[in-house]
Design an enzyme around this catalytic site. Structure first.
Site, short mmCIF file in Angstrom:
data_model
loop_
_atom_site.label_atom_id
_atom_site.label_comp_id
_atom_site.label_asym_id
_atom_site.label_seq_id
_atom_site.Cartn_x
_atom_site.Cartn_y
_atom_site.Cartn_z
N LYS A 1 2.13 -3.62 7.21
CA LYS A 1 2.39 -3.80 5.77
C LYS A 1 3.88 -3.54 5.46
O LYS A 1 4.48 -4.24 4.65
CB LYS A 1 1.50 -2.85 4.95
CG LYS A 1 0.01 -3.11 5.07
CD LYS A 1 -0.42 -4.46 4.51
CE LYS A 1 -0.35 -4.52 3.01
NZ LYS A 1 -0.93 -5.78 2.46
N TYR B 1 -1.69 -0.55 11.03
CA TYR B 1 -1.92 -1.19 9.73
C TYR B 1 -0.71 -0.98 8.80
O TYR B 1 -0.12 -1.95 8.30
CB TYR B 1 -3.19 -0.63 9.08
CG TYR B 1 -3.28 -0.90 7.58
CD1 TYR B 1 -3.46 -2.18 7.09
CD2 TYR B 1 -3.16 0.15 6.66
CE1 TYR B 1 -3.52 -2.43 5.72
CE2 TYR B 1 -3.23 -0.08 5.29
CZ TYR B 1 -3.41 -1.38 4.83
OH TYR B 1 -3.46 -1.61 3.47
N THR C 1 0.83 -1.20 0.00
CA THR C 1 0.00 0.00 0.00
C THR C 1 0.87 1.26 0.00
O THR C 1 2.01 1.24 0.51
CB THR C 1 -0.91 0.01 1.25
OG1 THR C 1 -1.47 1.30 1.42
CG2 THR C 1 -0.14 -0.34 2.52
N ASP C 2 0.32 2.35 -0.51
CA ASP C 2 1.04 3.63 -0.46
C ASP C 2 1.20 4.13 0.98
O ASP C 2 2.01 5.01 1.26
CB ASP C 2 0.34 4.70 -1.32
CG ASP C 2 -1.08 5.04 -0.87
OD1 ASP C 2 -1.57 4.43 0.10
OD2 ASP C 2 -1.69 5.92 -1.51
N GLU C 3 0.42 3.53 1.90
CA GLU C 3 0.49 4.00 3.29
C GLU C 3 1.81 3.66 3.96
O GLU C 3 2.15 4.22 5.00
CB GLU C 3 -0.69 3.43 4.10
CG GLU C 3 -2.03 3.88 3.55
CD GLU C 3 -3.18 3.69 4.51
OE1 GLU C 3 -2.95 3.68 5.73
OE2 GLU C 3 -4.32 3.56 4.02
N1 NAD Z 1 -8.58 -1.16 -0.28
C1 NAD Z 1 -7.61 -0.30 -0.52
O1 NAD Z 1 -7.87 0.92 -0.66
C2 NAD Z 1 -6.18 -0.77 -0.66
C3 NAD Z 1 -5.24 0.12 -1.14
C4 NAD Z 1 -3.92 -0.32 -1.28
C5 NAD Z 1 -3.57 -1.61 -0.93
N2 NAD Z 1 -4.51 -2.45 -0.44
C6 NAD Z 1 -4.11 -3.81 -0.08
O2 NAD Z 1 -4.88 -4.70 -0.86
C7 NAD Z 1 -5.10 -5.91 -0.17
C8 NAD Z 1 -6.59 -6.20 -0.13
O3 NAD Z 1 -7.25 -5.10 0.49
P1 NAD Z 1 -8.84 -5.04 0.53
O4 NAD Z 1 -9.23 -3.64 0.69
O5 NAD Z 1 -9.39 -5.85 -0.58
O6 NAD Z 1 -9.12 -5.80 1.89
P2 NAD Z 1 -10.42 -6.54 2.39
O7 NAD Z 1 -10.40 -6.32 3.86
O8 NAD Z 1 -11.60 -6.14 1.59
O9 NAD Z 1 -10.16 -8.08 2.06
C9 NAD Z 1 -9.18 -8.82 2.71
C10 NAD Z 1 -9.43 -10.29 2.41
O10 NAD Z 1 -8.39 -11.04 3.06
C11 NAD Z 1 -9.01 -12.13 3.75
N3 NAD Z 1 -8.17 -12.46 4.92
C12 NAD Z 1 -8.00 -11.72 6.04
N4 NAD Z 1 -7.18 -12.37 6.89
C13 NAD Z 1 -6.84 -13.52 6.28
C14 NAD Z 1 -6.00 -14.60 6.65
N5 NAD Z 1 -5.37 -14.63 7.83
N6 NAD Z 1 -5.85 -15.64 5.78
C15 NAD Z 1 -6.49 -15.63 4.58
N7 NAD Z 1 -7.30 -14.62 4.18
C16 NAD Z 1 -7.46 -13.58 5.02
C17 NAD Z 1 -10.38 -11.62 4.16
O11 NAD Z 1 -11.28 -12.67 4.41
C18 NAD Z 1 -10.77 -10.79 2.94
O12 NAD Z 1 -11.39 -11.60 1.96
C19 NAD Z 1 -4.49 -5.72 1.22
O13 NAD Z 1 -3.21 -6.31 1.22
C20 NAD Z 1 -4.36 -4.21 1.37
O14 NAD Z 1 -3.29 -3.88 2.20
C21 NAD Z 1 -5.82 -2.06 -0.30
#
Ligand code: NAD
Length: 352
Positions: free
Chosen positions: A152, A148, A124-126
């Protein structure tokens, strides 16, 4: 590619990656490993599972033996599983370390043992911390500021060790905030849409001046597959957009889509223990290779509102009890507490 594994594929970003992988690799076997926490939703990928296009395995990425069995024979592993909500990380930070750090370590160790050919780690950019002016390039020092983003960044450190020590074929991507359909309504855009669909007010952290870039989850998923095909092992790629808004502007965009004036709907609520003022990444490296975003939040908002309106039964359980609670608060604090305990909300302290 014969076999592609996507962790967290039943979540928001993961499910868009699943869509894109299925589209781009029609003859590959696609396996999703997901723990199905509150953020995972079978309906996000049911269209692929029912057509036997995708196999869903329910399990935890911290389980090394399970990870080994799942990634065996995989040409590509895309690691999107995570605890992802910053607000929650202030309350339960150990779970963030467990899933995001130990989970990433277990998965990459499984990939090493099973000789997986390429691993895309979704970061993530964070991890850069707040960037109040300009934009962070990939070689910027990581200065995470909350549990968080720290988890990451810690996961990335472990991966860097695997790249140096074992020449693990890892590529790291760091993306802006994402928006799109199927995002759990704890994050600002789906949450505000859900609030307006249930005639609630809009809670804004601080004075609403925090700035974020918003990248379409569809563009993001295309970038993930692009990096899987063209990204060099050991490299980091930022994935970004020029679409930048304050939280106040996001509230305005969404209110306008409902034909409402945001100034009459906003409640300014106590801030997080720390809130980054702005995130910004330079994505020139990926642009030079040929990827650019195609969508914009501004034009996609009406589509998002339509989707949440048409699919609101998914989330009605979450919002129904809260409406009841607001009414009951006027009458009995004791009853309110009992109700909250019976129906815990996944939204954390800002939910009241
Ligand atoms: N949403 C954003 O704005 C954003 C931006 C940049 C990066 N990201 C990254 O993208 C990825 C997905 O983010 P998101 O927003 O879709 O998250 P989300 O919370 O919607 O989904 C996370 C998924 O991971 C699963 N999960 C959680 N713990 C788990 C474990 N221990 N084992 C297996 N599965 C597990 C959950 O059931 C869920 O389906 C993350 O790595 C996040 O850091 C998200």
């Amino acid at each position: 590619m014969r076999k592609i594994v996507i962790t967290g594929g039943a979540g928001f970003a993961g499910s868009h990656i699943v869509d894109e992988v299925c589209r781009r690799f029609p003859s590959s076997k696609v396996v999703v490993l997901d723990k199905m926490t509150y953020a995972g939703d079978f309906r996000n990928i049911s269209h692929h599972v029912f057509s036997n296009r995708v196999q869903l395995l329910v399990g935890d990425v911290t389980d090394l033996d399970l990870c080994r069995r799942v990634v065996k024979g995989a040409d590509l592993v895309i690691h999107a599983a995570a605890e992802s909500h910053v607000d929650n990380s202030f309350g339960n930070s150990l779970e963030f370390t467990r899933t995001n750090v130990l989970g990433t370590h277990s998965l990459v160790e499984a990939c090493r043992q099973e000789k997986v050919k390429k691993i895309i780690h979704v970061s993530t950019d964070e991890v850069y911390g707040q960037i109040m002016s300009g934009a962070a390039s990939e070689d910027e020092v990581l200065r995470p500021t909350n549990p968080y983003s720290s988890s990451k960044a810690a996961a990335e450190m472990i991966l860097q060790g695997y790249v140096q020590s074992y020449h693990e074929p890892i590529v790291i991507i760091r993306a802006n905030n994402l928006y799109g359909i199927r995002q759990f309504p704890e994050k600002i855009i789906p949450r505000f849409i859900s609030h307006l669909l249930t005639e609630r007010r809009l809670p804004l952290h601080g004075n609403g001046s925090y700035r974020r870039h918003y990248l379409s989850a569809v563009d993001f998923a295309e970038a993930v597959v692009f990096v899987a095909e063209h990204g060099a092992v050991g490299e980091v790629y930022n994935i970004g957009t020029t679409e930048e808004y304050t939280n106040l502007e996001v509230a305005e965009l969404i209110s306008n889509a409902f034909g409402k004036d945001s100034s009459e709907l906003i409640d300014f609520v106590p801030d997080r223990p720390f809130n980054d003022g702005r995130y910004s990444v330079s994505w020139e490296k990926l642009q030079a290779m040929g990827w650019s975003p195609r969508h914009s939040l501004h034009t996609d908002i009406p589509l998002l509102v339509d989707w949440y309106r048409n699919n609101f039964e998914r989330y009605s359980e979450l919002f129904g009890p809260v409406l009841v609670r607001e009414r009951m608060e006027l009458e009995s604090d004791t009853f309110t507490t009992a109700l909250v305990e019976q129906r815990p909300s996944p939204f954390g302290p800002l939910d009241s």
